[in-house]
Write a protein that holds these residues in place. Sequence first.
Motif, PDB file in Angstrom:
ATOM      1  N   PRO A   1      29.180  27.141   4.064  1.00 27.59           N
ATOM      2  CA  PRO A   1      29.708  28.458   3.805  1.00 27.59           C
ATOM      3  C   PRO A   1      29.385  29.334   4.880  1.00 27.59           C
ATOM      4  O   PRO A   1      28.116  29.511   5.396  1.00 27.59           O
ATOM      5  N   ARG A   2      30.597  29.759   5.597  1.00 24.83           N
ATOM      6  CA  ARG A   2      30.431  30.323   7.046  1.00 24.83           C
ATOM      7  C   ARG A   2      29.452  31.526   6.934  1.00 24.83           C
ATOM      8  O   ARG A   2      28.340  31.878   7.880  1.00 24.83           O
ATOM      9  N   ALA A   3      29.693  32.378   6.061  1.00 21.98           N
ATOM     10  CA  ALA A   3      28.877  33.849   6.002  1.00 21.98           C
ATOM     11  C   ALA A   3      27.269  33.430   5.977  1.00 21.98           C
ATOM     12  O   ALA A   3      26.437  34.148   6.595  1.00 21.98           O
ATOM     13  N   HIS A   4      26.947  32.454   5.447  1.00 24.23           N
ATOM     14  CA  HIS A   4      25.412  31.986   5.380  1.00 24.23           C
ATOM     15  C   HIS A   4      25.041  31.346   6.796  1.00 24.23           C
ATOM     16  O   HIS A   4      23.808  31.790   7.119  1.00 24.23           O
ATOM     17  N   VAL A   5      26.130  30.894   7.396  1.00 28.21           N
ATOM     18  CA  VAL A   5      25.743  30.253   8.647  1.00 28.21           C
ATOM     19  C   VAL A   5      25.477  31.605   9.519  1.00 28.21           C
ATOM     20  O   VAL A   5      24.449  31.621  10.309  1.00 28.21           O
ATOM     21  N   VAL A   6      26.382  32.430   9.645  1.00 25.43           N
ATOM     22  CA  VAL A   6      26.349  33.710  10.297  1.00 25.43           C
ATOM     23  C   VAL A   6      24.918  34.376  10.161  1.00 25.43           C
ATOM     24  O   VAL A   6      24.201  34.739  10.969  1.00 25.43           O
ATOM     25  N   ARG A   7      24.578  34.614   9.009  1.00 23.69           N
ATOM     26  CA  ARG A   7      23.277  35.298   8.428  1.00 23.69           C
ATOM     27  C   ARG A   7      22.100  34.633   8.933  1.00 23.69           C
ATOM     28  O   ARG A   7      21.275  35.300   9.357  1.00 23.69           O
ATOM     29  N   ALA A   8      21.970  33.288   8.658  1.00 19.34           N
ATOM     30  CA  ALA A   8      20.819  32.491   8.982  1.00 19.34           C
ATOM     31  C   ALA A   8      20.455  32.717  10.212  1.00 19.34           C
ATOM     32  O   ALA A   8      19.410  32.851  10.763  1.00 19.34           O
ATOM     33  N   VAL A   9      21.455  32.488  11.498  1.00 16.51           N
ATOM     34  CA  VAL A   9      21.372  32.357  12.619  1.00 16.51           C
ATOM     35  C   VAL A   9      21.073  33.883  13.199  1.00 16.51           C
ATOM     36  O   VAL A   9      19.890  34.155  14.176  1.00 16.51           O
ATOM     37  N   GLU A  10      21.761  34.752  12.735  1.00 15.01           N
ATOM     38  CA  GLU A  10      21.406  36.307  13.301  1.00 15.01           C
ATOM     39  C   GLU A  10      19.918  36.658  12.639  1.00 15.01           C
ATOM     40  O   GLU A  10      19.602  37.565  13.397  1.00 15.01           O
ATOM     41  N   PRO A  59      21.035  23.886  -7.164  1.00 18.25           N
ATOM     42  CA  PRO A  59      21.302  25.089  -6.475  1.00 18.25           C
ATOM     43  C   PRO A  59      20.603  25.235  -5.343  1.00 18.25           C
ATOM     44  O   PRO A  59      19.299  25.002  -5.208  1.00 18.25           O
ATOM     45  N   ILE A  60      21.376  25.990  -4.209  1.00 21.30           N
ATOM     46  CA  ILE A  60      20.536  26.447  -2.981  1.00 21.30           C
ATOM     47  C   ILE A  60      20.269  27.958  -2.875  1.00 21.30           C
ATOM     48  O   ILE A  60      21.132  28.674  -3.039  1.00 21.30           O
ATOM     49  N   PRO A  61      18.919  28.202  -3.445  1.00 20.94           N
ATOM     50  CA  PRO A  61      18.828  29.632  -3.185  1.00 20.94           C
ATOM     51  C   PRO A  61      19.228  30.345  -2.004  1.00 20.94           C
ATOM     52  O   PRO A  61      19.765  31.514  -2.106  1.00 20.94           O
ATOM     53  N   GLU A  62      18.866  29.882  -1.012  1.00 21.96           N
ATOM     54  CA  GLU A  62      19.263  30.460   0.304  1.00 21.96           C
ATOM     55  C   GLU A  62      20.856  30.621   0.545  1.00 21.96           C
ATOM     56  O   GLU A  62      21.267  31.582   1.437  1.00 21.96           O
ATOM     57  N   PHE A  63      21.629  29.921  -0.361  1.00 24.57           N
ATOM     58  CA  PHE A  63      23.177  29.977  -0.090  1.00 24.57           C
ATOM     59  C   PHE A  63      23.679  30.503  -1.508  1.00 24.57           C
ATOM     60  O   PHE A  63      24.589  30.054  -2.061  1.00 24.57           O
ATOM     61  N   ASP A  64      22.933  31.656  -1.933  1.00 19.79           N
ATOM     62  CA  ASP A  64      23.430  32.323  -3.323  1.00 19.79           C
ATOM     63  C   ASP A  64      23.609  31.213  -4.423  1.00 19.79           C
ATOM     64  O   ASP A  64      24.548  31.476  -5.041  1.00 19.79           O
ATOM     65  N   ASN A  65      22.477  30.345  -4.389  1.00 18.45           N
ATOM     66  CA  ASN A  65      22.695  29.313  -5.465  1.00 18.45           C
ATOM     67  C   ASN A  65      23.891  28.403  -5.505  1.00 18.45           C
ATOM     68  O   ASN A  65      24.443  28.087  -6.682  1.00 18.45           O
ATOM     69  N   LEU A  66      24.343  28.186  -4.376  1.00 18.43           N
ATOM     70  CA  LEU A  66      25.519  27.267  -4.482  1.00 18.43           C
ATOM     71  C   LEU A  66      25.207  25.995  -5.007  1.00 18.43           C
ATOM     72  O   LEU A  66      24.026  25.499  -4.471  1.00 18.43           O
ATOM     73  N   PRO A  67      25.919  25.477  -6.144  1.00 15.19           N
ATOM     74  CA  PRO A  67      25.563  24.009  -6.475  1.00 15.19           C
ATOM     75  C   PRO A  67      25.677  22.937  -5.660  1.00 15.19           C
ATOM     76  O   PRO A  67      26.677  22.608  -5.431  1.00 15.19           O
TER      77      PRO A  67
END
Length: 579
Positions: free
Chosen positions: A115-124, A529-537
Amino acid sequence: MFDSIIKGGRWFDGTGAASAIRHLGIKDGKVAAISATPLDETGCDRVVDATGRWVVPGMIDIHTHYDVEVLLDPSLSESVRHGVTTVLLGSCSLSTVHVDGEIAGDLFGRVEAIPRAHVVRAVEQTKSWHSAAEYAAALDALPLGPNVASFIGHSDIRSAVMGLDRATRKDVRPSDTELAAMAAKLTEALDAGFVGMSSQRLLFDKLDGELCRSRTLPSTYSTRAERKTLNTILRTRGRALQGGPDVNRSDTMIAMAASSIGLWRKPLKVSLLSAADIKAIPLVAKVFPLLARAINALRGDFRWQHLPVPFEVYSDGIDLPIFEEFGSGAAALHLANHIDEQRHLMQDEQYRRKFRKDYDQKYGPRVWHRDFFDADIVDCPDPSVIGKTFGQVGVDRGGVHPVDAFLDLVVEHGAKLRWRTTISNHRPEVLNILAADPGIQLGFSDAGAHLRNMAFYNFGLRLLRRVADAERAGTPFMTIEHAVHRITGELADWYGLDAGHLRVGDRADVVVIDPAHLDDTLDAYAEHPIPEFDNLPRMVNRNDETVTAVFVGGRYVFGAGSKDPALGAERTGRFLRAG
């Protein structure tokens, strides 16, 4: 004398040498003793009874996309739990060394289905580095679970030097100053211990975001002079080029493979994506070993990467990268951020005619077999279609074309429609040939990417199961010692990493495997789920009785399905520098 002892197991040293029943003593992160007789357990904090089990070096995953996840959850426990103790980042021309969060999101979001939003947030939120050396130091300071090594991504370098817009325009060539800057960034990365550079020429990998959406990756726009300059640096330094040729242009495959030839120069280490038994092109499986043999006969140092398990993929609606390889599929994915427009497109009869034409084109280079009779529906709000193929649904609806049956269900149910198919590696006898071929490296798990599409975190265990089953059946295609070597020491030696071996003085990256549980549990479907990605399964593997103990750097971190509190809290892995 020892911090930990692993006693009475069948020990494999990672070189391919004969295995033996041995007792291993671990001290200060290294293998301190390997003994045919029991070791003194006095004062030892942990004793693992490995009787009836295999004691092997930690496995190496040479192709992951953990570049984002490692910043948020450095335990990387989905790989560690299956005996992987070293992972390589920076694959497919993508890395987070030089680009900012927005560009990283555009590079990783659509290509790797993160998910792009998580990539952006993680790097920033985490980026504190401004060079490859600082990046390596930043990773090494994290509480890494496994060891981490990295390629530098060509698309990362190119975007940082030229800007993403200019780096993805056919009419723009890098200036001499820009080319020199790219060369400097590559050199600096190799000085920092990166294993090499990854560069992608595959044209169905598309950018996310809005600025350059649906353009191909920056490295696909590279010039011949640019590639030659960067390859020369890799060749001189003895580092590796990981590449992905364009499946629709055989000349890119030949050119990338031939760059390894060393008749009149130093050979270039080249590892290409990917050797596979592709359903759509069954004869191509014979080409991969032949090409590797030919290149290496000309003093090359060439390898294919290969996933040694069936390549089964899942999709929520039309959200699957295989659709990028033809025009109508790519048009739908271009609108992934605009669901109403995408649904309207898929209802348009002119669009459907184009999709049917693309689907019915069965010849020529491609990855997907384009057979909706070989695509099973596993979940849908309409229970009457679950368990059927899209082709069967079309038949049930009065002879509707499989494409229309598929599009009708996607329009009606969107991402709530879940289905699966196997694209390649479906014939065990062909898999055995590829797995044993010296021109092929075993890996290509894509761990950390395609989170809803596939899960190959336990690929090494599944290989060992096939080897053990063949041995028991009296039809061996390689020894278990050779199989262990192929996923441990062989890879470490080729990439120049301090990993993959289990001898006195080696890093104590150790995995204890119960061969009695190299069974069907390795194939079971699971999500977590991935907690760091809003619990994406995320699709994962769960075979918790197979791996009974994992040590990284001499520290016990996982076993029998349970994390040790140290995993992800203490630094057990390190950033491994090539050479």
